[in-house]
Write a protein that holds these residues in place. Sequence first.
Motif, mmCIF file in Angstrom:
data_model
loop_
_atom_site.group_PDB
_atom_site.id
_atom_site.type_symbol
_atom_site.label_atom_id
_atom_site.label_comp_id
_atom_site.label_asym_id
_atom_site.label_seq_id
_atom_site.Cartn_x
_atom_site.Cartn_y
_atom_site.Cartn_z
ATOM 1 N N ALA A 243 -2.532 7.173 -6.164
ATOM 2 C CA ALA A 243 -3.774 7.393 -5.430
ATOM 3 C C ALA A 243 -4.108 6.311 -4.418
ATOM 4 C CB ALA A 243 -4.936 7.544 -6.412
ATOM 5 N N TRP A 244 -3.986 5.051 -4.801
ATOM 6 C CA TRP A 244 -4.358 3.981 -3.877
ATOM 7 C C TRP A 244 -3.918 2.644 -4.448
ATOM 8 C CZ3 TRP A 244 -7.435 0.217 -1.249
ATOM 9 C CH2 TRP A 244 -7.542 0.456 0.131
ATOM 10 N N SER A 245 -3.918 1.634 -3.597
ATOM 11 C CA SER A 245 -3.646 0.282 -4.082
ATOM 12 C C SER A 245 -4.412 -0.711 -3.228
ATOM 13 C CB SER A 245 -2.148 -0.030 -4.000
ATOM 14 O OG SER A 245 -1.761 -0.154 -2.650
ATOM 15 N N SER A 246 -4.713 -1.851 -3.811
ATOM 16 C CA SER A 246 -5.418 -2.903 -3.078
ATOM 17 C C SER A 246 -4.586 -4.167 -3.111
ATOM 18 C CB SER A 246 -6.782 -3.180 -3.712
ATOM 19 O OG SER A 246 -7.362 -4.326 -3.105
ATOM 20 N N GLY B 208 -9.071 -5.701 -6.722
ATOM 21 C CA GLY B 208 -9.748 -4.790 -5.795
ATOM 22 C C GLY B 208 -9.650 -3.323 -6.171
ATOM 23 N N ALA B 209 -8.551 -2.955 -6.799
ATOM 24 C CA ALA B 209 -8.371 -1.540 -7.154
ATOM 25 C C ALA B 209 -9.126 -1.163 -8.429
ATOM 26 C CB ALA B 209 -6.885 -1.222 -7.322
ATOM 27 N N HIS C 187 0.837 -1.207 0.000
ATOM 28 C CA HIS C 187 0.000 0.000 0.000
ATOM 29 C C HIS C 187 0.867 1.250 0.000
ATOM 30 C CE1 HIS C 187 -3.398 -2.572 0.350
ATOM 31 N NE2 HIS C 187 -2.785 -3.200 1.321
ATOM 32 N N ILE D 145 1.294 4.629 -1.142
ATOM 33 C CA ILE D 145 0.354 5.644 -1.617
ATOM 34 C C ILE D 145 0.962 7.014 -1.379
ATOM 35 C CG2 ILE D 145 -1.949 6.644 -1.191
ATOM 36 C CD1 ILE D 145 -2.721 3.738 -0.202
#
Lengths: 340, 346
Positions: free
Chosen positions: A127-130, A135-136, A118, A120
């Motif tokens: 922006a984000w990670s899963s 999931g992302a 993660h 970020i």
Amino acid sequence: MRYTYEGNGYKGWEKNLDFFGKDFLVELFYKMLRIRMIEEEIEGRYHDDFMKTPIHLVIGQEATAVGACSALKYSDLLYSGHRTHGAYLGKGGDLKKMLSEMHCKSNGCVGSRGGSMHLIDPDVGMAWSSAIVGGALPIATGAALASQVRKENNVIMVFLGDGGTEEGVCSESLNFAALKKLPIIFFCENNFYSVQSPLQTRQPKRDIVRWAEGHDVNAIAVDGTNVLDVYKTARNAVEDIKNGSGPWFIEAKVYRFRAHGGAGDDSKTGYRDIKEREAWEKQCPVNSYSSFLMRNNILANQQRLDMERKIKIEIKDAFDFALNSPEPQKTDLYQFVYAD
Amino acid sequence: MPWDEGLVNSLVYDEPDPDQGRVLSYPHALNESLDLALSGDPSVMILGQGVDDPSAMFGTTKGLRERHGNARVFDTPLSEEGMMGICTGAAMRGMRPVYMHNRPDFILLAFNQLITHASKCHFMDNGLNKVPLVVWAAIGRGWGSGAQHSQAIQGLLIGVPGLKIVMPSTPYDAKGLMLEAIYDNSPTLIFEHRWLMKKSGFVPEKKYTVPIGKGIVRREGKDVTIVGASHAIELAFQASKKLFEIGIDVEVIDLRTIQPLDDEIIGNSLKKTGRLLVVDTGWAIGGVCAEIGFRAAEKWFSDLKSPVRRIGLPDVPTPAGYGLEQFFYPTADNIAETVREMCVKK
């Protein structure tokens, strides 16, 4: 050997050098070399056990991270799966914050709540990670919806792997992105293995690009070992999207030279042929590009050595910084369960 | 299905007092809150399967697309997990989506995005992103809804950190809690009850909010405390009337919010009554009843005069048939009988 390299390397690309410009060509190399060296240092230090976090190295996959991210601006947003190192660094993420995160320190990019999966950094659009495969994808699609509604005029990119295409939510995301003509690029790094499960045990023999096209998104394959091919294709997709094309899906065939997770390669456990890895290593994204640049007198050997020296210093500083960073406190645990 | 409408129409709710103010139906109150939210903030979006169809999600979304446009009020593909993630991603980028479902059963398809993503994003990224998302659904009951169209899933979700769970029982609260949930920066679930959609009540025209995490004493009493939310409050009221006739004075606490739970209001009531019955529209095991019962043992043991009791759904799936269903759901009579036992056995 199940999966062989089918590309043409940099054959013919010397005709396009003016399109990229010399400085940019060298910059792409520097970024790939930097990621490779950072990853090798992480790998080398992993068993010191100061980085108490799973790692998913991108050694062998530097051209996709650098090529794709170089087509984006800071205001364009990147989302990724569990293999975040390349995405984070490619998008311009701060190395000290990354290594602090991996050392579970309070000044890590997400305060020791995420670890290596993660990474970020909103300041640079990471922006984000899963860590859940696929999931992302809808989260990035939702970001693209927000961009469209708010008329932000930026592009969203999300990294997925071949395994990600098997998740139902991938089809759901492609369908919705196509339906609303969202400004999003689904960038699929097909490295043929999900942990140790080969593609052929998971999918019928088919072209992932054609599968993506079935969702009515624009789709194209690139050589994932060729940073110029990746960059050019991603840039075209970005421009196309700004002209209202709607979503793109890019498949880049690549090979991870290491295990799914952890340090070292695990081919000897027998799930894949060591010869297969060795064959792909001949197409090493860093070295094949280095040779190409040197052949065309864009990069000199001494220049590469200078770069290596500079990067080595940066890496050592960043590790020292991370190792000496503060530990999180008990009160930190209870923060950010609910948002103010 | 005329017989199901007949059943719902036969529900007897106390008539609201028109002198109190304007009377609205439950769906109308929700419709007004969504309309106010859309008008007041361009980042609010209403989406879900059928939100713009003629039945308009029990009437709650009627006219919203016409008034606020396709971009912010729209029908969705049948992709619950995908849409939950899309709402989460949009919320992280400044939108305030209200994702509506006819039944909570459909939310189960989206648990990966709801539980493993939306509820944790803010924590996982150290507060960098917020997820101001509202997920709405109406719990079904009756008319052959059966095992797959009647699940009251609040008990499954109460132990998920990061989620808020709201369960209104009146049109007034439905409007005020919806607005509060939309303005809240954390993912919030609103579970309505299908049978409350026929209820009417006093609803002010203005924009107002009801705080999340605060219960309310609906009926003051001194002998037994009944705690619940949503449709359980209706049953508790009916039971309390019967009990009053036999000299048992019940205090009814409407939690309004299941998570965070208003411990204070329960604790204060138990100091007075010393007896606790928890009633929930969901399963008794491991859910709202279990959690409140445990808190009673942990925090208010010395105030208790009798063992804590619970009335929820029995440990079986919901049957579809009308006959079996009569044995499945709690009734005001069950509640009254349980309370009577509590007062007899000291």
